[in-house]
Write a protein that holds these residues in place. Sequence first.
Motif, mmCIF file in Angstrom:
data_model
loop_
_atom_site.group_PDB
_atom_site.id
_atom_site.type_symbol
_atom_site.label_atom_id
_atom_site.label_comp_id
_atom_site.label_asym_id
_atom_site.label_seq_id
_atom_site.Cartn_x
_atom_site.Cartn_y
_atom_site.Cartn_z
ATOM 1 N N THR A 23 5.469 6.220 0.561
ATOM 2 C CA THR A 23 5.810 6.152 -0.860
ATOM 3 C C THR A 23 6.682 7.303 -1.346
ATOM 4 N N ASN A 24 6.527 8.487 -0.765
ATOM 5 C CA ASN A 24 7.355 9.616 -1.218
ATOM 6 C C ASN A 24 8.561 9.861 -0.316
ATOM 7 N N ASN A 25 8.841 8.895 0.590
ATOM 8 C CA ASN A 25 10.008 8.962 1.483
ATOM 9 C C ASN A 25 10.004 10.191 2.393
ATOM 10 N N ALA A 26 8.814 10.731 2.660
ATOM 11 C CA ALA A 26 8.727 11.892 3.546
ATOM 12 C C ALA A 26 9.000 11.502 4.988
ATOM 13 N N ILE A 27 8.613 10.286 5.361
ATOM 14 C CA ILE A 27 8.902 9.772 6.697
ATOM 15 C C ILE A 27 9.587 8.418 6.561
ATOM 16 N N GLY A 38 0.835 -1.198 0.000
ATOM 17 C CA GLY A 38 0.000 0.000 0.000
ATOM 18 C C GLY A 38 0.866 1.243 0.000
ATOM 19 N N PRO A 39 0.659 2.162 0.953
ATOM 20 C CA PRO A 39 1.441 3.402 0.998
ATOM 21 C C PRO A 39 2.799 3.257 1.670
ATOM 22 N N VAL A 40 3.194 2.030 1.984
ATOM 23 C CA VAL A 40 4.449 1.800 2.712
ATOM 24 C C VAL A 40 5.416 0.977 1.862
ATOM 25 N N ASN A 41 6.698 1.358 1.916
ATOM 26 C CA ASN A 41 7.776 0.581 1.299
ATOM 27 C C ASN A 41 8.691 0.059 2.405
ATOM 28 N N LEU A 70 4.221 7.380 11.280
ATOM 29 C CA LEU A 70 5.019 6.165 11.396
ATOM 30 C C LEU A 70 5.717 6.171 12.750
ATOM 31 N N ILE A 71 5.447 5.147 13.571
ATOM 32 C CA ILE A 71 6.052 5.083 14.896
ATOM 33 C C ILE A 71 6.745 3.737 15.084
ATOM 34 N N ARG A 72 7.669 3.697 16.032
ATOM 35 C CA ARG A 72 8.398 2.477 16.382
ATOM 36 C C ARG A 72 7.898 1.961 17.730
ATOM 37 N N LYS A 73 7.753 0.627 17.838
ATOM 38 C CA LYS A 73 7.266 0.018 19.072
ATOM 39 C C LYS A 73 8.136 -1.168 19.447
ATOM 40 N N GLU A 74 8.556 -1.227 20.714
ATOM 41 C CA GLU A 74 9.325 -2.361 21.216
ATOM 42 C C GLU A 74 8.363 -3.500 21.545
ATOM 43 N N ILE A 75 8.724 -4.727 21.172
ATOM 44 C CA ILE A 75 7.884 -5.877 21.491
ATOM 45 C C ILE A 75 8.725 -6.919 22.222
ATOM 46 N N LYS A 76 8.075 -7.672 23.120
ATOM 47 C CA LYS A 76 8.796 -8.636 23.940
ATOM 48 C C LYS A 76 9.264 -9.839 23.128
ATOM 49 N N ASN A 77 8.380 -10.355 22.310
ATOM 50 C CA ASN A 77 8.720 -11.568 21.558
ATOM 51 C C ASN A 77 8.177 -11.432 20.134
ATOM 52 N N SER A 78 9.079 -11.144 19.205
ATOM 53 C CA SER A 78 8.649 -10.962 17.812
ATOM 54 C C SER A 78 8.106 -12.254 17.213
#
Length: 293
Positions: free
Chosen positions: A176-180, A140-143, A199-207
Amino acid sequence: MKYTDTEIDKILNRLVASTRSPRGKFSASASYSKLERRLKPRILHIPIQSFRVAAAVALLCLSVCAVYWYATSTSTQTVSTLAETRYVRLPDGTSVTLNHFSSLTYPKGFKNANREVSLTGEAYFEVTKDKKHPFIVQAGPVNVQVLGTHFNIDAYPNNPDIKTTLLEGSVAISNTNNAIRLVLEPNQMAIYNKVGNSLIRKEIKNSGDEISWRQGELIFNDTSLKEIVQELSNSFNVNIQIQDTTLQNYCITAHFPKSEKLETILTVLHQTGHFDYSKTNDQIIITTKQDLK
């Protein structure tokens, strides 16, 4: 070109004046036929064999062009799933496992600088390393760009978020436009919100819990009811709605083994959670328990 008698006389008069030749010898009547023959276009006679050779050369050129076009054109194919998971091996050796109701489009041969594929739904990737040819997943809108790594992408069209979970290596996620753009490390998840374009980052215990679907399991570890509903909707291809928005952030921990039926899962969740549910046609509605209102 054909000249009139008057025009020919003028030409002959100029010739006589310049060469002092006898006028009668170059009169129009005496010279017309000779001059006409000289002015007529010549017909070139080419042997039939020459035509055959030329035709063979032209055919060879066309064949070479056709082969080149076929070899350089990007021919793609799409693999889709319904209520099953499916394993796909890409031309570069990369392995992909598709979750329920998902599809993957990829070229039959990676010939460009980048190895690009397109995903709808959810898939787990184990990418073959190739530093000269980055691997890019368009969801979709993410690469999601990698060189060689293990990661999972959850990009079902009906979900408000696109989630990328990294198990091994590193990945770069951008719109898609590499803005973030951000880079993940193992046991981290990138969450892209389609509405807010964030776009945010999240820590997870067990991937590993994020890819439990590969074994047919569903693992919810302190997971919000909103996320559980999304996963159940995608896994069973049903429409589940939470009527009371206050229930969306209610968290539940549960583990369901392979091939568990949706009705059983909802019953267990209902017993542990503060909600009721009802089914009408193909839609399931979740409401707050009557005794809690």
